[in-house]
Design an enzyme around this catalytic site. Sequence first.
Site, PDB file in Angstrom:
ATOM      1  N   GLU A 112     -36.718  -0.062  48.300  1.00 15.32           N
ATOM      2  CA  GLU A 112     -38.066   0.459  48.038  1.00 15.32           C
ATOM      3  C   GLU A 112     -38.223   1.929  48.410  1.00 15.32           C
ATOM      4  O   GLU A 112     -38.800   2.704  47.649  1.00 15.32           O
ATOM      5  CB  GLU A 112     -39.088  -0.391  48.805  1.00 15.32           C
ATOM      6  CG  GLU A 112     -40.478   0.176  48.744  1.00 15.32           C
ATOM      7  CD  GLU A 112     -41.530  -0.735  49.378  1.00 15.32           C
ATOM      8  OE1 GLU A 112     -41.184  -1.843  49.811  1.00 15.32           O
ATOM      9  OE2 GLU A 112     -42.693  -0.325  49.407  1.00 15.32           O
ATOM     10  N   ASP A 128     -42.336   0.097  57.798  1.00 16.13           N
ATOM     11  CA  ASP A 128     -42.176  -0.602  56.523  1.00 16.13           C
ATOM     12  C   ASP A 128     -40.891  -0.196  55.803  1.00 16.13           C
ATOM     13  O   ASP A 128     -40.955   0.533  54.819  1.00 16.13           O
ATOM     14  CB  ASP A 128     -43.392  -0.300  55.621  1.00 16.13           C
ATOM     15  CG  ASP A 128     -43.413  -1.180  54.385  1.00 16.13           C
ATOM     16  OD1 ASP A 128     -42.678  -2.180  54.352  1.00 16.13           O
ATOM     17  OD2 ASP A 128     -44.168  -0.858  53.453  1.00 16.13           O
ATOM     18  N   GLU A 155     -52.753  -6.544  54.038  1.00 16.33           N
ATOM     19  CA  GLU A 155     -52.880  -5.843  52.752  1.00 16.33           C
ATOM     20  C   GLU A 155     -53.758  -6.613  51.764  1.00 16.33           C
ATOM     21  O   GLU A 155     -53.397  -6.804  50.603  1.00 16.33           O
ATOM     22  CB  GLU A 155     -51.498  -5.564  52.153  1.00 16.33           C
ATOM     23  CG  GLU A 155     -50.652  -4.655  53.046  1.00 16.33           C
ATOM     24  CD  GLU A 155     -49.358  -4.173  52.412  1.00 16.33           C
ATOM     25  OE1 GLU A 155     -48.739  -4.946  51.663  1.00 16.33           O
ATOM     26  OE2 GLU A 155     -48.974  -3.020  52.683  1.00 16.33           O
TER      27      GLU A 155
END
Length: 689
Positions: A407, A379, A307
């Site tokens: 998240e 993820d 990332e």
Amino acid sequence: MNEYDDCWLRYDRVADDDRRAAYRRRCSHAYVAEKSPECSAVRDELRRALPDLLGRDPHLWQHPPETVAGFLAVGTPDDMAMIAETVDVDEVESLADGGYLLRSVTWNGADCLVVTAPTDRGLVYGTFHLLRLLSTRDPIDDLDVREEPAHEHRLLNQWDTPFHRSVERGYGGESIFDWERLPDLRERYEDYARLLASVGVNGVVLNNVNTTKPPRGSANDAFDAFEGWQLLESGRLEDLTGLAATFRRYGIRTYLSVNFAAPMLVGDLDTADPLDEDVREWWREKADEVYDLLPDFGGFLVKADSEGQPGPYDYDRDHVDGANAIAQALEPHGGRVWWRAFVYGTHEDRAVQAYETFEPLDGEFADNVTVQVKNGPIDFQPREPVSTLFGAMPETDLGLELQITQEYTGQGVHATYNLPMWKEIFEFDTHADGPDTPVSELFRGSGEGVVGVGNVGEDYNWTGHYLAQANLYAFGRAAWDPDVDAHAVTEEWVRQTFGADETVVDTITGILHDSWEACIDYETGGLGLMHMMHNGEEYLENHYYPSPEEWPGYHGVTEDGVGVDRTETGSGYAEQYRDPVAERYASVEDCPEELLLFFHHLPWDHELEDGTTVVQRLYDNCFAGVEEVRRLRARWRDLEGRIDERRFRHVSERFDEQVAQAERWRDVLTEYFYEHSGIPDERGRVPAE
Ligand code: GCU
């Protein structure tokens, strides 16, 4: 009023007279070893807890009291003759670091309670265990507890960004660490250390894995995630000494996330090539400096080539070269590199990449490198299959990375309890070493462990949602013992946090245990679809609202079907598992229904085992998820008057929001499924337009 909530360390007064008398008999006097910072933390904790629990200040002794009816003794057998006389010293010495014994004994005619361990860290854990028993009102007259952590490392990863005090993917407010004011210390740091130690966490990585701001347009754009690398600057390192000492008292080692390009960013080299001798020397000198200041420093966590973060690929090197270059610098000090396997971007199906990248490197990492792997291949989705790397790198130390913060499961707003998910992960049989090799048996070697991405912040209640405190608690308990009974852990959290009223205990335990499946249903439809979240810029936009059209690659919706083919006719990800797992996932008939569309692209009208079509099941699950959340809210509302107004109202309001959002998820997803399938809901709930 307190400045912030006590979470599960409330130590409410024991109301039952007999129980209180029994506790007083053994705990009103305490004889505690003196020698170490950990022992002084134990004394402090007893001074905090016992007056509240017993309604009486404890008397702390420097020697075994002679004339009392009973007392509590905390120390190693080396510290105290009285302990060496009452417990089997060999048994104590055989315990792993962190392990401890709690024993009710008679000594010199007195009814005593012994908390003992081979290390001072174990004394801290043992003391918290005892206080937990008092808080849950367990009998202590016949105690015989022997505990050892299953995993050597039980780490918290703070995704806190220095100098901005933001917490990436944290939903409990800004960072509790007031970086600019360090070395000044806040009381909250000690309380955080207490919370962590009380559940056995033994390491904390202070800063975000993203130590530089990623390129614009990436998922992290909304967060000012830069300058984390500056913590390695000499002045900043000096500022950390007091904070590290606070954690050290509770047996917790401090770690830092570092930037792979630190030799250029922090130092003045013009390369970070891991095979360059100047670069290696730079890391050695930096490590020496760190250990001068922080003698028990744990090591560096690195997110490289991921990332937008720099990494060894920038120099045509691989992950082994990168990790080992940093590890050689830490090695003389006993430090460790935690090297993340979260790499993706060059494969159409990102699920396949971590295994393809890391499995061939098995056996090449230095002894003090741990490869840190997220629980699933994507993820932290509401539900994922477990990573194919687990059990696939027998010659490498691996760490399991879980996400405590929610998240993708409603963030700080929805009640979503992670322990049932973690138990599913731990219980999954990898067949890595023949049948019966569950994930819970892995990560047990020296240098291995379990890591959790933290969920605390500056909010009064630490975690944004009062019930999310349970996720932090459960993380520590499961990292200590992955075989732990999930309901028992939840119940003990509820008792400590909300008291002993059985209705409250049953209700909250039940709500927590039903919450995860509800979230899966309304956020995914429950057949293994995932990542249908909006990727906005603001808090609560990012990975919170539904937006299935944004990420079609993750769920594979087309006119003729849904799901992603990850078998040999597709990305081949299923083949990375060992048989019979690989065979099971590759077969439409045998693949567990809850993961079916993760592994297969199927026609919308494909019939499931009970004859229901895929699209109908997706509709049904989305509606069922909303109904379940409404039931959870109703159960919570029934607690009115049984728990304090503040927490009752706060959670009630969050439930109202959760119900509204679950309805939104249901509507958006079912309309999306209808739009692409053209098949109406048999029950007529999805508007046919
Ligand atoms: C996810 C998450 C990021 C985080 C990343 C990581 O992509 O959204 O915020 O930085 O995982 O684990 O490194």
